[in-house]
Scaffold this active site. Structure first.
Site, mmCIF file in Angstrom:
data_model
loop_
_atom_site.group_PDB
_atom_site.id
_atom_site.type_symbol
_atom_site.label_atom_id
_atom_site.label_comp_id
_atom_site.label_asym_id
_atom_site.label_seq_id
_atom_site.Cartn_x
_atom_site.Cartn_y
_atom_site.Cartn_z
ATOM 1 N N SER A 1 19.941 -68.544 -4.396
ATOM 2 C CA SER A 1 18.948 -67.501 -4.671
ATOM 3 C C SER A 1 17.598 -68.112 -5.017
ATOM 4 O O SER A 1 17.508 -68.991 -5.873
ATOM 5 C CB SER A 1 19.438 -66.624 -5.821
ATOM 6 O OG SER A 1 18.413 -65.761 -6.239
ATOM 7 N N TYR B 1 24.478 -62.809 -11.609
ATOM 8 C CA TYR B 1 24.313 -63.276 -10.227
ATOM 9 C C TYR B 1 23.618 -64.629 -10.207
ATOM 10 O O TYR B 1 24.046 -65.560 -9.516
ATOM 11 C CB TYR B 1 23.502 -62.239 -9.457
ATOM 12 C CG TYR B 1 23.216 -62.601 -8.023
ATOM 13 C CD1 TYR B 1 24.167 -62.390 -7.028
ATOM 14 C CD2 TYR B 1 21.983 -63.118 -7.644
ATOM 15 C CE1 TYR B 1 23.910 -62.697 -5.707
ATOM 16 C CE2 TYR B 1 21.710 -63.433 -6.323
ATOM 17 C CZ TYR B 1 22.676 -63.220 -5.362
ATOM 18 O OH TYR B 1 22.399 -63.532 -4.052
ATOM 19 N N LYS C 1 25.192 -68.355 -9.032
ATOM 20 C CA LYS C 1 24.558 -69.167 -7.996
ATOM 21 C C LYS C 1 24.164 -70.541 -8.529
ATOM 22 O O LYS C 1 24.351 -71.566 -7.861
ATOM 23 C CB LYS C 1 23.322 -68.448 -7.456
ATOM 24 C CG LYS C 1 23.638 -67.285 -6.527
ATOM 25 C CD LYS C 1 24.247 -67.766 -5.226
ATOM 26 C CE LYS C 1 24.378 -66.667 -4.201
ATOM 27 N NZ LYS C 1 24.954 -67.131 -2.929
ATOM 28 N N ASN D 1 12.969 -63.453 -0.567
ATOM 29 C CA ASN D 1 13.447 -62.129 -0.146
ATOM 30 C C ASN D 1 13.525 -62.057 1.382
ATOM 31 O O ASN D 1 12.505 -61.952 2.064
ATOM 32 C CB ASN D 1 12.517 -61.045 -0.687
ATOM 33 C CG ASN D 1 12.613 -60.908 -2.190
ATOM 34 O OD1 ASN D 1 13.245 -60.004 -2.706
ATOM 35 N ND2 ASN D 1 11.989 -61.836 -2.912
ATOM 36 N N ILE E 1 10.225 -44.859 -2.082
ATOM 37 C CA ILE E 1 10.167 -44.761 -3.549
ATOM 38 C C ILE E 1 9.694 -46.093 -4.114
ATOM 39 O O ILE E 1 10.286 -47.141 -3.840
ATOM 40 C CB ILE E 1 11.545 -44.404 -4.126
ATOM 41 C CG1 ILE E 1 12.008 -43.047 -3.585
ATOM 42 C CG2 ILE E 1 11.500 -44.394 -5.650
ATOM 43 C CD1 ILE E 1 13.445 -42.705 -3.960
ATOM 44 N N ARG F 1 6.496 -60.234 -4.378
ATOM 45 C CA ARG F 1 7.579 -61.095 -3.933
ATOM 46 C C ARG F 1 7.118 -61.910 -2.729
ATOM 47 O O ARG F 1 6.079 -61.648 -2.134
ATOM 48 C CB ARG F 1 8.817 -60.262 -3.529
ATOM 49 C CG ARG F 1 9.444 -59.441 -4.648
ATOM 50 C CD ARG F 1 10.119 -60.314 -5.673
ATOM 51 N NE ARG F 1 10.814 -59.530 -6.686
ATOM 52 C CZ ARG F 1 10.275 -59.086 -7.805
ATOM 53 N NH1 ARG F 1 8.983 -59.330 -8.048
ATOM 54 N NH2 ARG F 1 10.978 -58.397 -8.681
#
Length: 265
Positions: free
Chosen positions: A122, A148, A152, A177, A206, A215
């Site tokens: 990640s 998470y 990782k 991402n 939304i 990001r």
């Protein structure tokens, strides 16, 4: 790309179609036909891993490389785990299952003269919350703040230990991402596919907060390029994979609005 679809048979069918579509693409590009073994991390028992091991050992004398992209496929958001049962599930899926798969492949890898492991980790959660913004690579915090991320990071450390004092090389790629074709638009992750689905259905996306949270978004084919190159390098690597371009949620929504020629605000 990794995503978190709703726990339904429909989602399972989608993943199966994607798996066999990918298999066809590999064959069409005249690469070796892959051995496909379905393994549901959410339900896998000891016998399922034993079957996986038997399939590998029966079909291969050795493995020159392992490109490990398995991850959470269930309904749990990587960042939101409020119960002990959810914590147990996410750790089992992202730590125990991933470790067992690597362990199963290890004997075959060690039979190769120049084996390698490429592991997708990640790009955000393993570093914790930064105290310096904008954040350079050397400014990241110490420990992850989500289960998470912990799973990782521990896997990253175990891979380094497992490959020590052997001819087995590793490339740990911390992905930012990821977006692209086949990404599930109905889960809790994958804002590009979620927004695209909204615009396609003439619905407003939304946006939480002020939308200025940013990001680094990277296209899946660029990730594949990184995976391919990493699998051919005979040195150990721990790399962040991204574009180096900061994009806010508002900018992403506006850009996609233009691409879809939408008048929705």
């Amino acid at each position: 790309p990794r995503s978190t679809p709703k726990p339904s048979s429909a989602a399972s069918d989608v993943y199966k179609r994607q798996l066999y579509s990918l298999q066809d693409e590999i064959i069409d590009n005249k690469l070796s036909e892959p051995l496909v073994v379905e393994l549901d991390f959410n339900k896998a028992k000891e016998k399922d891993y034993k079957t996986l091991a038997e399939n590998l050992y029966e079909n291969y004398d050795k493995l020159d490389g392992l490109v490990h992209v398995a991850g959470i496929l269930g309904y749990l958001s990587p960042l939101m785990h409020t119960s002990l049962m959810q914590l147990k599930t996410v750790m089992q899926i992202n730590f125990e299952s991933n470790f067992l798969i690597t362990q199963i492949a290890l004997p075959l890898l060690l039979k190769s003269s120049n084996p390698s492991i490429v592991f997708t980790s990640s790009g955000g959660t393993i570093f914790g919350e930064p105290t310096v913004i904008p954040t350079a690579e050397e400014d990241y915090a110490d420990e992850p703040e989500s289960p998470y991320g912990v799973a990782k990071k521990r896997l990253n450390e175990l891979i380094k230990i497992m490959t020590k004092n052997s001819n087995l090389k590793y490339s740990i790629l911390n992905l930012s991402n990821v977006y692209g074709p086949r990404q599930d638009p109905y889960g809790e992750a994958g804002v590009v596919s979620i927004f695209a689905n909204k615009y396609l259905n003439n619905e407003a996306p939304i946006i939480y907060g002020d939308g200025e949270q940013s990001r680094d978004y990277i296209y899946v084919k660029d990730v594949v390029s990184a995976l391919t190159k990493a699998s051919k390098i005979d040195k150990n690597h721990f790399l962040n994979i991204g574009t180096g371009v900061e994009t806010s949620v508002n900018d992403l929504a506006n850009s996609m609005k233009i691409q879809f020629n939408s008048d929705i605000n």
